[in-house]
Design a protein around this motif. Structure first.
Motif, PDB file in Angstrom:
ATOM      1  N   LYS A 267       0.860  -1.199   0.000  1.00  0.00           N
ATOM      2  CA  LYS A 267       0.000   0.000   0.000  1.00  0.00           C
ATOM      3  C   LYS A 267       0.888   1.240   0.000  1.00  0.00           C
ATOM      4  O   LYS A 267       1.805   1.351   0.818  1.00  0.00           O
ATOM      5  CB  LYS A 267      -0.879  -0.030   1.247  1.00  0.00           C
ATOM      6  CG  LYS A 267      -1.825   1.145   1.371  1.00  0.00           C
ATOM      7  CD  LYS A 267      -2.864   0.928   2.462  1.00  0.00           C
ATOM      8  CE  LYS A 267      -2.295   1.168   3.845  1.00  0.00           C
ATOM      9  NZ  LYS A 267      -3.301   1.120   4.912  1.00  0.00           N
ATOM     10  N   ILE A 268       0.626   2.147  -0.923  1.00  0.00           N
ATOM     11  CA  ILE A 268       1.360   3.415  -0.944  1.00  0.00           C
ATOM     12  C   ILE A 268       0.389   4.515  -0.502  1.00  0.00           C
ATOM     13  O   ILE A 268      -0.766   4.538  -0.949  1.00  0.00           O
ATOM     14  CB  ILE A 268       1.917   3.714  -2.357  1.00  0.00           C
ATOM     15  CG1 ILE A 268       2.955   2.646  -2.738  1.00  0.00           C
ATOM     16  CG2 ILE A 268       2.523   5.118  -2.423  1.00  0.00           C
ATOM     17  CD1 ILE A 268       3.629   2.868  -4.075  1.00  0.00           C
ATOM     18  N   THR A 269       0.832   5.392   0.379  1.00  0.00           N
ATOM     19  CA  THR A 269      -0.030   6.498   0.836  1.00  0.00           C
ATOM     20  C   THR A 269       0.642   7.835   0.542  1.00  0.00           C
ATOM     21  O   THR A 269       1.833   8.015   0.814  1.00  0.00           O
ATOM     22  CB  THR A 269      -0.309   6.374   2.353  1.00  0.00           C
ATOM     23  OG1 THR A 269      -0.913   5.105   2.601  1.00  0.00           O
ATOM     24  CG2 THR A 269      -1.251   7.480   2.833  1.00  0.00           C
ATOM     25  N   VAL A 270      -0.148   8.742  -0.037  1.00  0.00           N
ATOM     26  CA  VAL A 270       0.306  10.122  -0.234  1.00  0.00           C
ATOM     27  C   VAL A 270      -0.472  10.967   0.769  1.00  0.00           C
ATOM     28  O   VAL A 270      -1.700  10.954   0.770  1.00  0.00           O
ATOM     29  CB  VAL A 270      -0.009  10.644  -1.658  1.00  0.00           C
ATOM     30  CG1 VAL A 270       0.808  11.897  -1.955  1.00  0.00           C
ATOM     31  CG2 VAL A 270       0.244   9.570  -2.709  1.00  0.00           C
ATOM     32  N   HIS A 271       0.264  11.672   1.633  1.00  0.00           N
ATOM     33  CA  HIS A 271      -0.395  12.438   2.694  1.00  0.00           C
ATOM     34  C   HIS A 271      -0.659  13.876   2.259  1.00  0.00           C
ATOM     35  O   HIS A 271       0.053  14.416   1.409  1.00  0.00           O
ATOM     36  CB  HIS A 271       0.483  12.420   3.949  1.00  0.00           C
ATOM     37  CG  HIS A 271       0.702  11.039   4.490  1.00  0.00           C
ATOM     38  ND1 HIS A 271      -0.181  10.420   5.352  1.00  0.00           N
ATOM     39  CD2 HIS A 271       1.689  10.132   4.266  1.00  0.00           C
ATOM     40  CE1 HIS A 271       0.266   9.210   5.636  1.00  0.00           C
ATOM     41  NE2 HIS A 271       1.397   8.999   4.982  1.00  0.00           N
ATOM     42  N   SER A 272      -1.666  14.477   2.872  1.00  0.00           N
ATOM     43  CA  SER A 272      -1.996  15.909   2.688  1.00  0.00           C
ATOM     44  C   SER A 272      -2.014  16.322   1.216  1.00  0.00           C
ATOM     45  O   SER A 272      -1.316  17.242   0.799  1.00  0.00           O
ATOM     46  CB  SER A 272      -0.986  16.787   3.435  1.00  0.00           C
ATOM     47  OG  SER A 272      -0.900  16.391   4.773  1.00  0.00           O
ATOM     48  N   VAL A 273      -2.841  15.617   0.452  1.00  0.00           N
ATOM     49  CA  VAL A 273      -2.974  15.943  -0.977  1.00  0.00           C
ATOM     50  C   VAL A 273      -3.988  17.081  -1.128  1.00  0.00           C
ATOM     51  O   VAL A 273      -5.096  16.979  -0.593  1.00  0.00           O
ATOM     52  CB  VAL A 273      -3.476  14.698  -1.759  1.00  0.00           C
ATOM     53  CG1 VAL A 273      -3.629  15.020  -3.231  1.00  0.00           C
ATOM     54  CG2 VAL A 273      -2.546  13.522  -1.546  1.00  0.00           C
ATOM     55  N   PRO A 274      -3.652  18.189  -1.826  1.00  0.00           N
ATOM     56  CA  PRO A 274      -4.612  19.275  -2.019  1.00  0.00           C
ATOM     57  C   PRO A 274      -5.887  18.742  -2.674  1.00  0.00           C
ATOM     58  O   PRO A 274      -5.811  17.996  -3.649  1.00  0.00           O
ATOM     59  CB  PRO A 274      -3.888  20.245  -2.967  1.00  0.00           C
ATOM     60  CG  PRO A 274      -2.449  19.867  -2.886  1.00  0.00           C
ATOM     61  CD  PRO A 274      -2.367  18.439  -2.480  1.00  0.00           C
ATOM     62  N   ASP A 275      -7.025  19.128  -2.113  1.00  0.00           N
ATOM     63  CA  ASP A 275      -8.301  18.571  -2.560  1.00  0.00           C
ATOM     64  C   ASP A 275      -8.874  19.424  -3.686  1.00  0.00           C
ATOM     65  O   ASP A 275      -9.720  20.277  -3.464  1.00  0.00           O
ATOM     66  CB  ASP A 275      -9.253  18.551  -1.345  1.00  0.00           C
ATOM     67  CG  ASP A 275     -10.447  17.649  -1.603  1.00  0.00           C
ATOM     68  OD1 ASP A 275     -10.442  16.946  -2.631  1.00  0.00           O
ATOM     69  OD2 ASP A 275     -11.376  17.653  -0.781  1.00  0.00           O
ATOM     70  N   ARG A 276      -8.388  19.207  -4.909  1.00  0.00           N
ATOM     71  CA  ARG A 276      -8.923  19.964  -6.053  1.00  0.00           C
ATOM     72  C   ARG A 276      -8.917  19.078  -7.303  1.00  0.00           C
ATOM     73  O   ARG A 276      -8.195  18.071  -7.349  1.00  0.00           O
ATOM     74  CB  ARG A 276      -8.101  21.232  -6.284  1.00  0.00           C
ATOM     75  CG  ARG A 276      -6.626  21.001  -6.503  1.00  0.00           C
ATOM     76  CD  ARG A 276      -5.895  22.319  -6.752  1.00  0.00           C
ATOM     77  NE  ARG A 276      -4.501  22.257  -6.364  1.00  0.00           N
ATOM     78  CZ  ARG A 276      -3.526  21.712  -7.079  1.00  0.00           C
ATOM     79  NH1 ARG A 276      -3.798  21.139  -8.241  1.00  0.00           N
ATOM     80  NH2 ARG A 276      -2.281  21.712  -6.649  1.00  0.00           N
ATOM     81  N   PRO A 277      -9.729  19.469  -8.315  1.00  0.00           N
ATOM     82  CA  PRO A 277      -9.839  18.616  -9.506  1.00  0.00           C
ATOM     83  C   PRO A 277      -8.489  18.419 -10.193  1.00  0.00           C
ATOM     84  O   PRO A 277      -7.660  19.337 -10.221  1.00  0.00           O
ATOM     85  CB  PRO A 277     -10.795  19.394 -10.417  1.00  0.00           C
ATOM     86  CG  PRO A 277     -11.509  20.351  -9.536  1.00  0.00           C
ATOM     87  CD  PRO A 277     -10.592  20.650  -8.399  1.00  0.00           C
ATOM     88  N   GLY A 278      -8.258  17.234 -10.718  1.00  0.00           N
ATOM     89  CA  GLY A 278      -7.057  16.994 -11.525  1.00  0.00           C
ATOM     90  C   GLY A 278      -5.920  16.326 -10.782  1.00  0.00           C
ATOM     91  O   GLY A 278      -4.991  15.791 -11.398  1.00  0.00           O
ATOM     92  N   VAL A 279      -5.983  16.326  -9.448  1.00  0.00           N
ATOM     93  CA  VAL A 279      -4.861  15.788  -8.672  1.00  0.00           C
ATOM     94  C   VAL A 279      -4.763  14.265  -8.821  1.00  0.00           C
ATOM     95  O   VAL A 279      -3.706  13.714  -9.128  1.00  0.00           O
ATOM     96  CB  VAL A 279      -4.993  16.212  -7.192  1.00  0.00           C
ATOM     97  CG1 VAL A 279      -4.100  15.378  -6.314  1.00  0.00           C
ATOM     98  CG2 VAL A 279      -4.651  17.688  -7.050  1.00  0.00           C
ATOM     99  N   SER A 280      -5.904  13.569  -8.648  1.00  0.00           N
ATOM    100  CA  SER A 280      -5.887  12.105  -8.800  1.00  0.00           C
ATOM    101  C   SER A 280      -5.540  11.734 -10.233  1.00  0.00           C
ATOM    102  O   SER A 280      -4.791  10.778 -10.477  1.00  0.00           O
ATOM    103  CB  SER A 280      -7.243  11.505  -8.443  1.00  0.00           C
ATOM    104  OG  SER A 280      -7.478  11.663  -7.075  1.00  0.00           O
ATOM    105  N   ALA A 281      -6.074  12.475 -11.181  1.00  0.00           N
ATOM    106  CA  ALA A 281      -5.785  12.182 -12.593  1.00  0.00           C
ATOM    107  C   ALA A 281      -4.280  12.237 -12.820  1.00  0.00           C
ATOM    108  O   ALA A 281      -3.693  11.312 -13.406  1.00  0.00           O
ATOM    109  CB  ALA A 281      -6.503  13.176 -13.497  1.00  0.00           C
ATOM    110  N   ALA A 282      -3.639  13.291 -12.332  1.00  0.00           N
ATOM    111  CA  ALA A 282      -2.191  13.435 -12.549  1.00  0.00           C
ATOM    112  C   ALA A 282      -1.429  12.285 -11.905  1.00  0.00           C
ATOM    113  O   ALA A 282      -0.520  11.694 -12.511  1.00  0.00           O
ATOM    114  CB  ALA A 282      -1.726  14.771 -11.972  1.00  0.00           C
ATOM    115  N   LEU A 283      -1.832  11.928 -10.702  1.00  0.00           N
ATOM    116  CA  LEU A 283      -1.141  10.865  -9.961  1.00  0.00           C
ATOM    117  C   LEU A 283      -1.241   9.523 -10.693  1.00  0.00           C
ATOM    118  O   LEU A 283      -0.240   8.851 -10.965  1.00  0.00           O
ATOM    119  CB  LEU A 283      -1.779  10.770  -8.569  1.00  0.00           C
ATOM    120  CG  LEU A 283      -1.234   9.733  -7.608  1.00  0.00           C
ATOM    121  CD1 LEU A 283       0.226  10.018  -7.308  1.00  0.00           C
ATOM    122  CD2 LEU A 283      -2.047   9.754  -6.307  1.00  0.00           C
TER     123      LEU A 283
END
Ligand code: ADP
Ligand code: ASP
Ligand code: MG
Length: 420
Positions: A267-283
């Motif tokens: 399991k990989i965790t990314v902490h404190s990710v800014p909550d805005r559109p496009g972030v998950s897509a980029a990741l």
């Protein structure tokens, strides 16, 4: 007279005596009048040993050279089996994946088969010979040697069976069929007589390594019946067929076909990710571009404009994935990235789940009663999966197997061959 593809896994050809046993079985099938293509895996732990060797000479072996190295395991098996076949009076000829025209994409280490030409195999069969093909390998559109991912000899066998329009594809392994759970983990597991492609696809996708996922995809797409059976007892095993196959007639769809465990992911965790559109897509685009298969994903609820995102990837891909994710985290001003290897995924699979409400609820209750905490959840129409601590894996699988009435009443009786 039928055309049969037989695949023998690593344990089945682990030493000279087992290799000679396989040769005798091939000879019997041939003498019964059938045409045969035989696909072999590397002997015993040969692939693991080659991987270890590579990591002893290099911190980060180039993937092209790794494929060159790993494909030698299957070449050893194919030539030795042909020698053993000649000894029992069978005319046999060995081929590498490249020689039989197994054309793949260019992704070293987990290449996908694009086409199977098979001309040399057809010619060998036409001459009355048994064709012995090295599993797990092909040649890419860039003319490089590739491997198909761990367990990939199953895929070679089913892809050849599809291309040659074989009557069936027999997968010989070290257990007597597909069980309601891995009999090494749950001795009371029951052998399943017949399974639909869709159920086997979910079991393989959930991490049951008895059949490689891509082999089942091929079987379903080309309607190739698979017979999973033991090269130690040779008894009737498990048939994996289409929903309309005659073996499925009058079969009830079981609510739960099996419990599957998988300890191969991290399991990989990314902490404190800014909550805005496009972030998950980029990741996840960055991971997809690196050919990394992401399995389960969980995003926590947002607090103070940031969230944590966790996802699972194969352990083998963590070293590639983590720097990609860390770079991206920096770009989007997220917090730290960490990974956790001590997880296990446990899945319930069954076609009858579609019409049986309450399966997930019961699963969670059983886990709670056994003091097993659930960290992630995902579902499909015929599967429920959870991620738990790996230390709880065995206990959880056994408890679920019992709670869903899958226990057979007797322990697995065939000898479980030692894996050399
Ligand atoms: P091979 O080398 O023959 O390809 P594998 O190790 O890839 O063999 O697959 C066979 C193993 O799969 C068995 O020894 C068993 O431990 C494991 N396994 C996991 N889940 C199941 C299941 N549901 N039924 C049967 N075997 C399973
Ligand atoms: N030898 C390869 C492996 O160990 C392929 C296979 O056995 O199917 O993954
Ligand atoms: Mg296998």
């Amino acid at each position: 007279m039928a055309l049969i593809v037989q695949k023998y896994g690593g344990t089945s050809v682990a030493d000279p005596e087992r290799m000679r046993n396989v040769a005798r079985h091939v000879a019997e099938t041939r003498k019964a009048g059938h045409h045969l293509v035989v696909v072999v895996s590397a002997m015993g732990k040969a692939t693991d040993n080659l991987l270890q060797l590579a990591h002893q000479v290099s911190q980060n072996p180039p993937s092209r050279e790794m494929d060159m190295l790993l494909t030698t395991g299957e070449r050893i098996s194919m030539s030795l089996l042909c020698m053993a076949l000649h000894d029992v009076g069978i005319d046999a000829v060995s081929f590498t994946g490249s020689q039989v025209g197994i054309i793949t994409d260019t992704v070293h280490g987990k290449a996908k088969i694009l086409e199977v030409k098979g001309d040399r195999v057809r010619a060998a069969i036409g001459e009355g010979k048994v064709a012995v093909v090295a599993g797990f390998q092909g040649i890419s559109t860039a003319k490089e040697i590739t491997t198909l991912g761990r367990g990939g000899s199953d895929t070679t066998a089913v892809a050849l069976a599809a291309a040659l329009q074989a009557d069936s594809c027999e997968i010989y392994t070290d257990v007597t069929g597909v069980f309601t759970a891995d009999p090494r983990v749950v001795p009371q597991a029951r052998k399943i007589g017949v399974l639909q492609f869709d159920e086997m696809l979910e079991m393989a996708g959930a991490g049951s390594k008895v059949l490689a996922l891509r082999s089942v995809e091929f079987a379903r797409n080309h309607d190739v019946p698979i017979h999973v059976r033991s090269s130690f007892t040779w008894e009737e095993g498990t048939w994996v067929v289409g929903r309309h196959h005659e073996r499925m007639k009058n079969m009830e769809e079981p609510v739960i076909s099996g419990v599957v465990q998988d300890a191969s992911e991290a399991k990989i965790t990314v902490h404190s990710v800014p909550d805005r559109p496009g972030v998950s897509a980029a990741l996840f685009e960055a991971l997809a571009n690196a050919n990394i298969n992401v399995d389960m994903i969980v995003q926590n609820t947002s607090t103070a404009g940031t969230t944590d995102i966790s996802f699972t990837v194969p352990k083998a891909d963590v070293a590639t994935a983590e720097p990609i994710v860390a770079n991206l985290a920096k770009e989007i001003a997220a917090g730290g990235v960490n990974h956790d290897n001590d997880i296990a995924k446990i899945s319930l699979v069954g076609a009858g789940m579609k019409t049986s409400p309450g399966i997930a609820a019961k699963m969670f209750r059983v886990l709670a009663d056994n003091d097993v905490n659930i960290e992630m959840i995902s579902t499909s129409t015929i599967r429920v999966s959870v991620v738990v601590r790996s230390a709880n894996m065995q206990k959880a699988v056994q408890a679920l197997h019992t709670a869903f009435n899958l226990d057979s009443g007797t322990d697995y009786s065939a000898p479980l061959p030692e894996r050399k």
